[in-house]
Design an enzyme around this catalytic site. Sequence first.
Site, short mmCIF file in Angstrom:
data_model
loop_
_atom_site.label_atom_id
_atom_site.label_comp_id
_atom_site.label_asym_id
_atom_site.label_seq_id
_atom_site.Cartn_x
_atom_site.Cartn_y
_atom_site.Cartn_z
N ASP A 171 0.90 -1.14 0.00
CA ASP A 171 0.00 0.00 0.00
C ASP A 171 0.94 1.19 0.00
OD1 ASP A 171 -1.44 2.30 0.89
OD2 ASP A 171 -3.07 0.95 1.42
N HIS A 172 1.04 1.87 -1.13
CA HIS A 172 2.13 2.85 -1.23
C HIS A 172 1.97 4.00 -0.24
CE1 HIS A 172 -0.53 5.14 -3.92
NE2 HIS A 172 0.28 6.17 -3.76
N HIS A 234 -5.84 2.87 1.22
CA HIS A 234 -5.03 4.01 1.68
C HIS A 234 -5.64 4.72 2.90
CE1 HIS A 234 -3.02 3.16 -1.97
NE2 HIS A 234 -3.71 3.93 -2.77
C1 BG6 Z 1 -3.75 4.84 -6.24
C2 BG6 Z 1 -5.14 4.94 -6.80
O1 BG6 Z 1 -3.63 3.71 -5.42
O2 BG6 Z 1 -3.46 6.01 -5.50
C3 BG6 Z 1 -5.28 6.17 -7.67
O3 BG6 Z 1 -5.42 3.77 -7.58
C4 BG6 Z 1 -4.85 7.40 -6.91
O4 BG6 Z 1 -6.60 6.31 -8.16
C5 BG6 Z 1 -3.48 7.21 -6.26
O5 BG6 Z 1 -4.79 8.49 -7.82
C6 BG6 Z 1 -3.14 8.36 -5.34
O6 BG6 Z 1 -1.82 8.24 -4.92
P1 BG6 Z 1 -0.95 9.52 -4.54
O7 BG6 Z 1 0.34 8.95 -4.05
O8 BG6 Z 1 -0.83 10.32 -5.78
O9 BG6 Z 1 -1.72 10.24 -3.48
#
Ligand code: BG6
Length: 477
Positions: A171-172, A234
């Site tokens: 989960d980044h 997230h």
């Molecule tokens: C991803 C989603 O996991 O996270 C995207 O699939 C979203 O829809 C993105 O735009 C948002 O990531 P960050 O790091 O740009 O906030």
Amino acid sequence: IPVDSFDLVIFGGTGDLARRKILPGLFRRFCAGQMPPEAQIVGAARTEMDDAGFRDMVRAAIDEFGGGAEDPGQLDSFLERVGYVAVDAKGDGGWKALKDRLRDDCVRAFYFSVGPALFGDLAERLRAFGLATETSRIVVEKPFGHDLESARALNRELAQYFDETQIYRIDHYLGKETVQNLMAVRFGNVLFEPLWNAQFVDHIQITVAETVGVGGRGGYYDDSGAMRDMVQNHLMQLLCLIAMEPPAQFEPDSVRDEKLKVIRALDPVEPHHIVRGQYGADEKQPGYRAHVENERSRTESFVALKAHVSNWRWAGTPFYLRTGKMLRARTSEIAVVFKDAPHSIFGAEAGRHNNVLAIRLQPNEGMTLDVTIKEPGPGGMRLVDVPLDMTFADALGPDGANVPDAYERLVMDVIRGNQTLFMRGDEVEAAWAWTDPMIDGWEARGDVPKPYDPGSSGPEDALMLLHRDGRRWRDIK
Ligand code: BG6
């Protein structure tokens, strides 16, 4: 500090995520001296291509998404460590060649940067063709399933070939610097933890607002929506880190056990505590339904909800969550809104004031703490809230602004064998078990998301969700 020597195979190596995030991230780690000289990165995908072809693709990706190299020679040395093997995820082709590329005496990691439909096929072949060793790791991307049942099936499938200690579910958001900082703030200071409970916290707001629309991912997105795409993973992770009890140690299972308890303590959300929205058209773009090419789509590009963590610490303190696309600004923040002081010695005209700790994930990573002080001047005891502002870039100098991308951190953690910032199978399942009834509920009711204007803060009903409780959202700015 360099990590142990490794061979990293990226399945889906020619795909969007690999080009945007994984490969540029690895290059930055290489420039930072963290990649040992013999480490290898092998792209693997169905397309027939040779090493040189893949290197050209990686070079272009790094030029476009990696911010380039300080010294052009660095990119050449990095590319020497990059190769490619064409493999057939559903057949026998290429697996023997891939195996021959890998070394025996180093960490082996396999990154599944592909759709979940291929996870099982890849895992099975890694075993069948003898590529997986006892210490190999696999990294799997979201979406990890579409609902509880499919997530369970994926967990069962992967468990046939790999032990839980070998599975790294990304989960980044957990790789974002400020998200990790949340734990440092909570558990590294004496100031906050005594107040971190229902007695002192009025409510918590978690906002992840994006200005982009669904882009070229309409097919995937229309089948998912904001709840599956953002909340189940997230926002849930952010909520866990805010709400969890202090783990005994900063160690994978200590942390993940505590997060799991939070998810399991979440009450089911009542339908009237959920607001779904879908962005419309404006002069610049044709709207959600045109983007996903589905004129009757009922998928939400925005969701706001009120959640309750039913445990001793949080009973009665609402957690308001919202996320959406095409909103006014790209802001992600968590705000801990404390209760008013129990008694005002300054009288009614001093107004009501409360402390707010806002943790900004992006942009301008940092934290502010609103404190109440006397308004300067001779006008009597008038109070005003001012922020104690700690923007990382200001407080920590260039290093503070130079925040590594989430993927850089997480890929290196895989090589180090540290699962703290990865989701365990039971956590993912518990998260689906919480979101599934909400989704089933609105599908059964035939709920149609409320339209909202691009560039706004989402549908009016989302504002009402807090107004009804005598509260208001913080501005998206
Ligand atoms: C991803 C989603 O996991 O996270 C995207 O699939 C979203 O829809 C993105 O735009 C948002 O990531 P960050 O790091 O740009 O906030």
